[in-house]
Every structure is written in C-alpha cells, then in structure tokens.
Scaffold this motif. Structure first.
Motif, PDB file in Angstrom:
ATOM      1  N   LEU A 164     -17.557  -3.048  18.656  1.00  0.00           N
ATOM      2  CA  LEU A 164     -17.827  -2.384  17.387  1.00  0.00           C
ATOM      3  C   LEU A 164     -18.807  -1.225  17.530  1.00  0.00           C
ATOM      4  N   ASP A 165     -19.623  -1.243  18.573  1.00  0.00           N
ATOM      5  CA  ASP A 165     -20.599  -0.171  18.795  1.00  0.00           C
ATOM      6  C   ASP A 165     -20.081   0.929  19.715  1.00  0.00           C
TER       7      ASP A 165
ATOM      8  N   PHE B 226     -11.647  -2.687  14.673  1.00  0.00           N
ATOM      9  CA  PHE B 226     -11.407  -3.803  13.756  1.00  0.00           C
ATOM     10  C   PHE B 226     -10.336  -4.753  14.313  1.00  0.00           C
ATOM     11  N   THR B 227      -9.250  -4.202  14.817  1.00  0.00           N
ATOM     12  CA  THR B 227      -8.174  -5.074  15.293  1.00  0.00           C
ATOM     13  C   THR B 227      -8.582  -5.829  16.547  1.00  0.00           C
ATOM     14  N   ARG B 228      -9.245  -5.172  17.480  1.00  0.00           N
ATOM     15  CA  ARG B 228      -9.677  -5.871  18.690  1.00  0.00           C
ATOM     16  C   ARG B 228     -10.654  -6.989  18.343  1.00  0.00           C
ATOM     17  N   PHE B 229     -11.599  -6.671  17.472  1.00  0.00           N
ATOM     18  CA  PHE B 229     -12.577  -7.697  17.101  1.00  0.00           C
ATOM     19  C   PHE B 229     -11.896  -8.856  16.396  1.00  0.00           C
TER      20      PHE B 229
ATOM     21  N   GLU C 203     -26.247 -10.582   9.659  1.00  0.00           N
ATOM     22  CA  GLU C 203     -27.142  -9.875  10.566  1.00  0.00           C
ATOM     23  C   GLU C 203     -26.389  -9.118  11.665  1.00  0.00           C
ATOM     24  N   ARG C 204     -25.325  -9.713  12.184  1.00  0.00           N
ATOM     25  CA  ARG C 204     -24.710  -9.165  13.402  1.00  0.00           C
ATOM     26  C   ARG C 204     -23.326  -8.571  13.216  1.00  0.00           C
ATOM     27  N   LEU C 205     -22.683  -8.881  12.094  1.00  0.00           N
ATOM     28  CA  LEU C 205     -21.313  -8.403  11.924  1.00  0.00           C
ATOM     29  C   LEU C 205     -21.134  -7.453  10.748  1.00  0.00           C
ATOM     30  N   PHE C 206     -21.434  -7.897   9.542  1.00  0.00           N
ATOM     31  CA  PHE C 206     -21.103  -7.105   8.359  1.00  0.00           C
ATOM     32  C   PHE C 206     -21.708  -5.701   8.371  1.00  0.00           C
TER      33      PHE C 206
END
Length: 235
Positions: free
Chosen positions: A87-88, A98-101, A138-141
C-alpha cells in the motif's frame, strides 16, 4: 489348540514440550470457540482437547488469558508487514494496491475459525472485534483513504472523514461478507465452488469502489462549479 498371537506393543505416548502443549491448547481453543462461542466452559474445552482441567489452568490461569492468546494467534498474528509495503509502494496504482492487498488479506480471513470467533465475540463482549478494529484503524484504513484520495486527484492530509470511512467500509465489509455467508449463514457464494472465485469477486468490488468514489465523495458541487465558471468567464 490355537495359539493367541502376541499383543501389539502399545506405542508410548509422546511427551510434549511446554511450547508444544501450549500450542495444542491454543489450537484446540480456537476450534472449540469457533464451534461453541466464547461462552463455552473451560472444563468442556479441556475434555474436548484431551487434557485435564488442572493442566489447562496451569498454562492459562484465567479464561481471559486464553482468549488473549487466541486473539494474538488468530487475529494479530495474521497481519503481514508486506501488506503495508504494498500500500505504501509509490510505483503501484491504487487499483493494483487494493486488489493485491485484499486478495491476500481475504486468504487470511476467509477461515471458519476467524469469521465465527469474530462474530461470536461481537455478540458477547466485543473484546476481539474491538481490538482488531484498533489494528485496522491504525495500520490499514488511513492507508486506504490516502490511496483513495490520490486515485481521485485529491491533495489532502486531513484526518479521514466519516463519509470517506463509511464508503470504504462498504468495500471492506463487503469483502468480509463473503466469508460471513460461507461460515456463519452457510450459504453458497453465488457461482462459487469453495473459494475458486473469491479473487474475481474481490477485484469486482475494488473496481466498483474506485469507479464510484470520486463521483460520490469528491465531485465538485454544482454551485461551486457554477461560481468557478462565472469567475473564469469574467476574467
């Protein structure tokens, strides 16, 4: 007189190490709680696993201590640092990120024990979903909102708004709903045999979200657009 054949020697029961015994209890607890919910009694759990009640308490003096360990094993332990790296990654576009995650995330959460324990806890004390959603907040949204804004050409470092988060939850919750139908409602996902089509459905949901989000959240309001056009003409 027919001789009775000698009895087969009884295999010695393997003595488990402390770590192996603890893992046996934790994995047994995961299966037990996913079947009966977190209100299941530890005495029944011990019998189900095949250990004594006293031994269970030796490793986990309280039920809450065991639930904490289940949370770490099943929920916190599923999180991969590689997801944040995807994502980074500035070289990837939003659709790829988005699709890979979500395709890999789904493999971790589309499990009977994960889905059912999360739901059971949500219906009782909410302890596990409360902790898990702290991790997500904290880590995703924030990362997903950041990438959504970039996809739409929005330059902002403001805290995600309620509308941004709710639209995102339509995507996130919609993906989880595939697992919910499978492991709680026990209803077939349309057209799917087992999980062979999960990735296709996830890609469809991501595409739908990214195609709609700009018009839903970031489209210029008609009044502002008219004022902007008027100023341009007068200039």
């Amino acid at each position: 007189m027919t001789k009775t054949p000698p009895a087969e020697p009884i295999a010695a029961r393997k003595r488990l190490s402390t770590a192996e015994r603890e893992q046996q209890i934790v994995q047994g607890a995961i299966r037990f709680f996913s079947d009966r919910g977190l209100d299941g009694q530890l005495r029944d759990l011990a019998k189900n696993i095949g250990v004594t009640h006293a031994l269970l308490y030796h490793y986990f003096p309280t039920k809450q201590a065991l639930i904490d360990r289940v949370y770490v094993e099943l929920f916190e332990g599923l999180w991969k640092p590689e997801w944040e790296q995807i994502l980074d990654d500035p070289a990837l576009d939003a659709h790829t990120k988005f699709t890979r995650f979500y395709c890999d995330y789904a493999k971790a959460i589309f499990r009977r024990d994960f889905v059912r324990i999360l739901v059971f806890s949500g219906l009782s004390d909410r302890y596990i979903p409360d902790r898990f959603f702290v991790l997500l907040r904290e880590r995703l949204f924030p990362r997903l909102i950041r990438e959504t804004r970039r996809h739409c050409g929005v330059v902002s470092r403001a805290k995600p708004s309620a509308r941004e988060l709710e639209l995102l939850m339509g995507l996130h919750g919609g993906i989880f709903y595939i697992g919910l139908r499978r492991w709680v409602y026990e209803q077939a996902v349309h057209g799917a045999e087992a999980s062979e089509h999960d990735e296709t459905y996830i890609c469809d949901r991501v595409q739908g979200y990214l195609l709609s989000v700009k018009d839903v959240l970031y489209a210029e309001k008609p009044a502002a657009k008219a004022a902007k056009t008027s100023r341009t003409r007068s200039a």
